[in-house]
Design a protein around this motif. Structure first.
Motif, PDB file in Angstrom:
ATOM      1  N   THR A  46      61.848  27.672  77.459  1.00  0.00           N
ATOM      2  CA  THR A  46      60.851  28.026  76.449  1.00  0.00           C
ATOM      3  C   THR A  46      61.132  27.168  75.224  1.00  0.00           C
ATOM      4  O   THR A  46      62.241  27.193  74.680  1.00  0.00           O
TER       5      THR A  46
ATOM      6  N   ARG B 265      59.683  26.007  71.420  1.00  0.00           N
ATOM      7  CA  ARG B 265      58.758  26.312  70.320  1.00  0.00           C
ATOM      8  C   ARG B 265      58.914  25.271  69.229  1.00  0.00           C
ATOM      9  O   ARG B 265      60.030  24.943  68.829  1.00  0.00           O
TER      10      ARG B 265
ATOM     11  N   ASN C 297      52.167  24.369  70.319  1.00  0.00           N
ATOM     12  CA  ASN C 297      53.419  24.641  69.604  1.00  0.00           C
ATOM     13  C   ASN C 297      54.388  25.447  70.452  1.00  0.00           C
ATOM     14  O   ASN C 297      55.427  25.892  69.964  1.00  0.00           O
ATOM     15  N   GLU C 298      54.051  25.631  71.743  1.00  0.00           N
ATOM     16  CA  GLU C 298      54.970  26.296  72.669  1.00  0.00           C
ATOM     17  C   GLU C 298      54.799  25.710  74.068  1.00  0.00           C
ATOM     18  O   GLU C 298      53.683  25.469  74.517  1.00  0.00           O
TER      19      GLU C 298
ATOM     20  N   GLN D 238      56.322  26.458  78.001  1.00  0.00           N
ATOM     21  CA  GLN D 238      57.121  27.271  78.911  1.00  0.00           C
ATOM     22  C   GLN D 238      57.123  26.594  80.273  1.00  0.00           C
ATOM     23  O   GLN D 238      56.082  26.159  80.763  1.00  0.00           O
TER      24      GLN D 238
END
Length: 295
Positions: free
Chosen positions: A255, A257, A275-276, A278
């Motif tokens: 993950t 960020r 902005n993320e 996974q």
């Protein structure tokens, strides 16, 4: 594969891939003209989608689906074959052909066609990144920005990508990220971060010397500082990286960020700003036809 058996091949051609405008239907038909196989050819047009490919697969029920195009075309077709028993064949016809190079699939189309009936099956892991399939390499930052710029410039091919990279290199800001791996959380500033299932880009640059398509891990490559010395290692010498400039971590999940939205690409296709990120491993999710030595 068994050259003597009657196999059904579904060829999915992306006419917009790459710069070499071959007459793929004629080339494929001529090759299989005297072989004991059944061939269907479908050309992608306009605003095609995964559903378009699935419909062709369901109606024809092929033994093998062959992608004729670049990494983006391969990604599209692979998404339709995940966790099925239908293998993927590849005829490299894109601008960079990163995955084909990774698997030692020849760019010469006659050799690539021959491989479809003489090659072996190899099961590989995939990555699931932000609910999309990644076969090869995904990244945020500098390279993803270059991919976006490349899509807007006239002309294709490697020189087009180089021009795009030079345009974004001087304006590429640092990214501040927090990265959660299997057993640690780290914070870094970087020019780009690569989520890597494979080892190298289509340019030949070795970004991930630890990569294997069939091991139990994927790599996160953090390019903290771009220098001529590190670029020389990636492109030519392949010597170990300077850990002050480039770090590599291995993991089964990720993950990431970012403090701000950043450019993001998967397998050479620009996705947008995020902005993320996974990511997780999908073990042995795809079968690909490869040369016997790579099986």
């Amino acid at each position: 594969m068994n050259p003597g058996s009657d196999l059904k091949f579904l060829f999915i051609i992306n006419p917009g891939s790459g710069t070499n405008r071959q007459d793929w239907p004629a080339i494929i038909s001529n090759y299989f003209n005297n072989l004991n196989h059944t061939v269907k050819i479908y050309q992608l047009h306009g605003d095609f989608s995964r559903q378009t490919v699935i419909e062709q697969i369901v109606s024809f029920l092929p033994d093998t689906v062959v992608a004729v195009g670049g990494d983006g075309t391969i990604k599209l077709i692979a998404e339709c074959l995940v966790n099925t028993k239908v293998p993927l064949g590849i005829i490299p016809a894109g601008s960079a052909n990163g995955l084909a190079k990774e698997l030692d699939i020849p760019e010469d189309y006659e050799k690539a066609l021959n491989l479809l009936v003489t090659g072996v099956l190899k099961k590989i892991h995939l990555l699931k990144i932000n609910n999309q399939i990644c076969i090869h390499l995904s990244d945020i930052g500098l390279n993803a920005h270059a991919v976006k710029k490349f899509e807007t410039l006239p002309g294709r091919g490697m020189w087009g990508y180089i021009r795009a990279s030079l345009k974004v290199l001087r304006i590429n800001p640092m990214i501040k990220v927090e990265i959660a791996l299997d057993n640690k959380v780290i914070k870094r500033k970087a020019h780009m971060i690569v989520v890597a299932n494979a080892t190298r880009y289509g340019s030949g640059a070795l970004i991930n010397p630890l990569g294997k398509l069939d091991d139990d891990l994927f790599e996160v490559v953090i390019v903290k500082k771009i220098s001529l010395g590190e670029l020389f290692k990636m492109i030519f010498s392949h010597n170990p990286y300077d850990s002050n400039k480039t770090e590599i971590f291995q993991t089964t999940k990720l993950t990431l960020r970012s403090a701000r939205k950043v450019y993001f690409q998967i397998d050479g296709e620009y996705i947008g700003k995020v902005n993320e990120v996974q990511a997780m491993l999908l073990p042995f999710a795809l079968e690909i036809i490869v040369p016997p030595a790579a099986g």
